[in-house]
Design a protein around this motif. Structure first.
Motif, PDB file in Angstrom:
ATOM      1  N   GLY A  36      31.339  66.777 187.409  1.00 25.15           N
ATOM      2  CA  GLY A  36      30.302  67.604 186.615  1.00 25.15           C
ATOM      3  C   GLY A  36      30.039  68.834 187.092  1.00 25.15           C
ATOM      4  N   THR A  37      30.592  69.243 188.059  1.00 26.51           N
ATOM      5  CA  THR A  37      30.067  70.511 188.602  1.00 26.51           C
ATOM      6  C   THR A  37      30.091  71.653 187.920  1.00 26.51           C
ATOM      7  N   VAL A  38      31.313  72.065 187.145  1.00 25.50           N
ATOM      8  CA  VAL A  38      31.349  73.105 186.145  1.00 25.50           C
ATOM      9  C   VAL A  38      30.246  72.919 185.289  1.00 25.50           C
ATOM     10  N   LEU A  39      30.075  71.724 184.412  1.00 28.17           N
ATOM     11  CA  LEU A  39      29.209  71.521 183.454  1.00 28.17           C
ATOM     12  C   LEU A  39      27.776  71.883 184.012  1.00 28.17           C
ATOM     13  N   GLY A  40      27.300  71.733 185.085  1.00 27.07           N
ATOM     14  CA  GLY A  40      26.162  71.894 185.741  1.00 27.07           C
ATOM     15  C   GLY A  40      25.950  73.356 185.940  1.00 27.07           C
ATOM     16  N   LEU A  41      26.975  74.296 186.452  1.00 25.56           N
ATOM     17  CA  LEU A  41      26.966  75.631 186.393  1.00 25.56           C
ATOM     18  C   LEU A  41      26.694  76.194 185.346  1.00 25.56           C
ATOM     19  N   VAL A  42      27.322  75.849 184.183  1.00 28.03           N
ATOM     20  CA  VAL A  42      27.371  76.405 183.007  1.00 28.03           C
ATOM     21  C   VAL A  42      25.789  76.304 182.322  1.00 28.03           C
ATOM     22  N   LEU A  43      25.180  75.025 182.655  1.00 26.06           N
ATOM     23  CA  LEU A  43      24.023  74.671 182.029  1.00 26.06           C
ATOM     24  C   LEU A  43      23.137  75.523 182.537  1.00 26.06           C
ATOM     25  N   LEU A  44      23.199  75.809 184.031  1.00 22.41           N
ATOM     26  CA  LEU A  44      22.400  76.768 184.571  1.00 22.41           C
ATOM     27  C   LEU A  44      22.329  78.108 183.934  1.00 22.41           C
ATOM     28  N   CYS A  45      23.535  78.612 183.875  1.00 21.02           N
ATOM     29  CA  CYS A  45      24.019  79.935 183.049  1.00 21.02           C
ATOM     30  C   CYS A  45      23.002  79.883 181.821  1.00 21.02           C
ATOM     31  N   CYS A  46      23.199  78.856 181.121  1.00 21.81           N
ATOM     32  CA  CYS A  46      22.564  78.890 179.712  1.00 21.81           C
ATOM     33  C   CYS A  46      21.128  79.090 179.755  1.00 21.81           C
ATOM     34  N   ALA A  47      20.412  78.333 180.902  1.00 24.08           N
ATOM     35  CA  ALA A  47      19.054  77.999 181.074  1.00 24.08           C
ATOM     36  C   ALA A  47      18.534  79.438 181.172  1.00 24.08           C
ATOM     37  N   LEU A  48      19.290  80.110 182.346  1.00 19.41           N
ATOM     38  CA  LEU A  48      18.955  81.565 182.604  1.00 19.41           C
ATOM     39  C   LEU A  48      18.881  82.594 181.467  1.00 19.41           C
ATOM     40  N   GLY A  49      20.035  82.476 180.520  1.00 17.39           N
ATOM     41  CA  GLY A  49      20.336  83.104 179.401  1.00 17.39           C
ATOM     42  C   GLY A  49      19.144  82.888 178.283  1.00 17.39           C
ATOM     43  N   TYR A  50      18.881  81.843 178.209  1.00 16.56           N
ATOM     44  CA  TYR A  50      17.614  81.549 177.205  1.00 16.56           C
ATOM     45  C   TYR A  50      16.481  82.251 177.890  1.00 16.56           C
ATOM     46  N   SER A  51      16.360  82.212 179.231  1.00 18.28           N
ATOM     47  CA  SER A  51      14.991  82.860 179.671  1.00 18.28           C
ATOM     48  C   SER A  51      14.814  84.212 179.434  1.00 18.28           C
ATOM     49  N   TYR A  52      16.106  84.918 179.334  1.00 20.02           N
ATOM     50  CA  TYR A  52      16.278  86.336 179.188  1.00 20.02           C
ATOM     51  C   TYR A  52      15.119  86.595 177.801  1.00 20.02           C
ATOM     52  N   GLN A  53      15.433  86.178 176.660  1.00 23.39           N
ATOM     53  CA  GLN A  53      14.675  86.547 175.449  1.00 23.39           C
ATOM     54  C   GLN A  53      13.706  85.180 174.815  1.00 23.39           C
ATOM     55  N   GLY A  54      14.299  84.068 175.285  1.00 23.29           N
ATOM     56  CA  GLY A  54      13.483  82.836 174.440  1.00 23.29           C
ATOM     57  C   GLY A  54      12.182  82.710 175.105  1.00 23.29           C
ATOM     58  N   PRO A  55      11.295  82.101 173.993  1.00 26.88           N
ATOM     59  CA  PRO A  55       9.825  81.731 174.379  1.00 26.88           C
ATOM     60  C   PRO A  55       9.839  80.750 175.117  1.00 26.88           C
ATOM     61  N   PRO A  56       8.718  80.426 176.064  1.00 28.93           N
ATOM     62  CA  PRO A  56       7.818  81.261 176.205  1.00 28.93           C
ATOM     63  C   PRO A  56       8.066  82.312 177.334  1.00 28.93           C
ATOM     64  N   PHE A  57       9.190  82.325 177.771  1.00 30.01           N
ATOM     65  CA  PHE A  57       9.663  83.058 179.034  1.00 30.01           C
ATOM     66  C   PHE A  57       9.833  84.604 178.784  1.00 30.01           C
ATOM     67  N   ARG A  58      10.928  85.024 177.816  1.00 28.79           N
ATOM     68  CA  ARG A  58      11.256  86.377 177.626  1.00 28.79           C
ATOM     69  C   ARG A  58      11.073  87.270 178.806  1.00 28.79           C
ATOM     70  N   LEU A  59      11.920  86.909 179.794  1.00 31.25           N
ATOM     71  CA  LEU A  59      11.722  87.705 181.190  1.00 31.25           C
ATOM     72  C   LEU A  59      12.485  89.044 180.831  1.00 31.25           C
ATOM     73  N   GLY A  60      13.308  89.321 179.866  1.00 32.07           N
ATOM     74  CA  GLY A  60      13.876  90.388 179.455  1.00 32.07           C
ATOM     75  C   GLY A  60      12.812  91.657 179.160  1.00 32.07           C
ATOM     76  N   TYR A  61      11.576  90.990 178.683  1.00 32.87           N
ATOM     77  CA  TYR A  61      10.327  91.703 178.289  1.00 32.87           C
ATOM     78  C   TYR A  61       9.609  92.111 179.416  1.00 32.87           C
ATOM     79  N   LEU A  62      10.083  91.481 180.900  1.00 33.76           N
ATOM     80  CA  LEU A  62       9.479  91.994 181.932  1.00 33.76           C
ATOM     81  C   LEU A  62      10.276  92.943 182.782  1.00 33.76           C
ATOM     82  N   GLY A  63      11.538  93.137 182.239  1.00 32.79           N
ATOM     83  CA  GLY A  63      12.500  94.008 183.016  1.00 32.79           C
ATOM     84  C   GLY A  63      13.508  93.127 183.977  1.00 32.79           C
ATOM     85  N   LEU A  64      13.512  91.774 183.749  1.00 32.89           N
ATOM     86  CA  LEU A  64      14.331  90.901 184.616  1.00 32.89           C
ATOM     87  C   LEU A  64      15.804  90.735 183.900  1.00 32.89           C
ATOM     88  N   GLY A  65      15.850  91.276 182.812  1.00 36.95           N
ATOM     89  CA  GLY A  65      17.412  90.948 182.094  1.00 36.95           C
ATOM     90  C   GLY A  65      18.372  91.260 183.123  1.00 36.95           C
TER      91      GLY A  65
END
Length: 298
Positions: free
Chosen positions: A119-148
Motif C-alpha cells: 500500500g505504499t504507493v497509495l499512501g504517498l498519492v493520498l498524501l499528495c491529494c491531501a496536500l493538493g486539497y489544502s491548497y485551495q479547499g476549505p477550510p484550509f485554503r493555504l494557497g491564500y496564505l502564500g503556501l501554494g
C-alpha cells in the motif's frame, strides 16, 4: 444565433480552461521516477507505468476542476473568463465531475497497490491529494496564505517521483533526490508565474500569493534565481556523480529559461503581456524533465 467570432472566442476560452499543456506536470514525475528505476535495475514494468500515468492525469483534472469550484466560492475568479465554472455556470456539476476524476484516479493507484500487495504507493498519492486539497479547499485554503509553492514542490517533486519510482521497484533510493528537486523546482515555477497577471484580483480576494507579498519586480528577480538554481543543481549533481552525465541534455532547455526570465523582467507589471508566462514555464518544465529522463535511459 451565435456569430462565428463569438464561437471562436468561446472555443479559445474552452481551450484555455482545459489547460492541456499543464498536464505535463502530471506526466513528468511518473516519467522521471520510471526512468530512474530503469537506469537502476535495467528493466521497466509497463503496466504500473501506464496505470500510474492515467491516474496522475485524472487526479490533476480533479485538482484543476475543484480549484475552479473553490475559487468561484471566494469570488477570486470573477474576471477569469476561462474558468470552467464561469463557462458552464454549473458549479455543482463541475464539483461532482472533479470528484469522479479523483475517484477514478485513486482506483488506478489502488489497483497498483493491490496487484503489488503493497500500500505504499497509495499512501504517498493520498498524501499528495491531501496536500493538493489544502491548497485551495476549505477550510484550509493555504494557497491564500502564500503556501501554494511549497505544497507544489513537495507534491510534484519528492512525493510524486518517490511514488513513481516505488511503483517500479518497491523500494526507495536516495538516487531520486536530484531529479525530485529539479522537477519540483520547474513545476513550482509554473505556479509562481501564474500569479503575476492576477495581482489585483488576488488582493481583492485577500489572497496573499508570493507575488502579492513581494511585488512583481522582486518576484521577477526570483524567477531568475529559480532558473539559476535549477541549472546549478543540475551541473553540480553531475559533477558530484549524483546524476549520470547524459542528463546534461537538460541544458538544452536553457533557451526557454532565458526567454522566461527576459519576459518577466520586461513585463512583470503588465498583466496582458505576462498572462501567458506560465506556459513558457510549462515548456521549460516539459523539455528539461523529458531530457532528464532521456539522460537516465541513455
Amino acid at each position: 444565433m451565435t456569430s462565428s467570432s463569438e464561437s471562436i472566442d468561446r472555443s479559445r476560452l474552452w481551450w484555455a480552461a482545459i489547460k492541456l499543456p499543464l498536464y505535463s506536470v502530471a506526466v513528468m514525475p511518473i516519467w522521471l521516477g520510471t526512468a530512474v528505476a530503469i537506469a537502476k535495475t535495467g528493466r521497466g514494468h509497463w503496466w504500473p507505468f501506464g496505470l500510474f500515468l492515467t491516474a496522475a492525469v485524472l487526479i490533476l483534472a480533479w485538482l484543476n476542476l475543484s480549484n475552479d469550484v473553490f475559487d468561484a466560492e471566494t469570488g477570486i475568479d470573477r474576471h477569469k473568463y476561462h474558468s470552467v465554472v464561469n463557462l458552464t455556470g454549473k458549479k455543482q456539476l463541475i464539483f461532482w465531475l472533479s470528484n469522479l476524476c479523483l475517484l477514478l484516479g485513486l482506483l488506478g493507484i489502488a489497483a497498483i497497490s493491490w496487484l503489488q500487495q503493497d500500500g505504499t504507493v497509495l499512501g504517498l498519492v493520498l498524501l499528495c491529494c491531501a496536500l493538493g486539497y489544502s491548497y485551495q479547499g476549505p477550510p484550509f485554503r493555504l494557497g491564500y496564505l502564500g503556501l501554494g509553492e511549497p505544497i507544489c514542490f513537495i507534491c510534484f517533486g519528492p512525493l510524486a517521483i518517490a511514488a513513481a519510482y516505488y511503483s517500479q521497484v518497491q523500494t526507495f533510493s536516495a538516487s531520486i533526490w536530484p531529479v525530485a528537486i529539479l522537477n519540483g523546482l520547474t513545476t513550482t515555477l509554473i505556479l509562481f508565474c501564474s500569479h503575476f497577471h492576477q495581482v489585483a484580483d488576488d488582493l481583492a480576494a485577500g489572497k496573499r500569493s508570493p507575488v502579492v507579498r513581494l511585488g512583481t519586480a522582486r518576484s521577477a528577480q526570483l524567477v531568475y534565481g529559480a532558473c539559476g538554481l535549477f541549472y546549478g543543481v543540475l551541473v553540480a549533481s553531475v559533477l558530484w556523480g549524483l546524476l549520470p552525465w547524459p542528463t546534461l541534455l537538460a541544458l538544452s532547455s536553457l533557451p526557454w529559461a532565458i526567454y522566461l526570465c527576459q519576459r518577466m523582467a520586461q513585463f512583470h507589471s503588465v498583466p496582458e503581456q505576462i498572462k501567458n508566462s506560465k506556459f513558457i514555464a510549462v515548456q521549460l518544465h516539459f523539455w528539461s524533465s523529458l531530457l532528464l529522463g532521456l539522460g537516465y535511459l541513455l
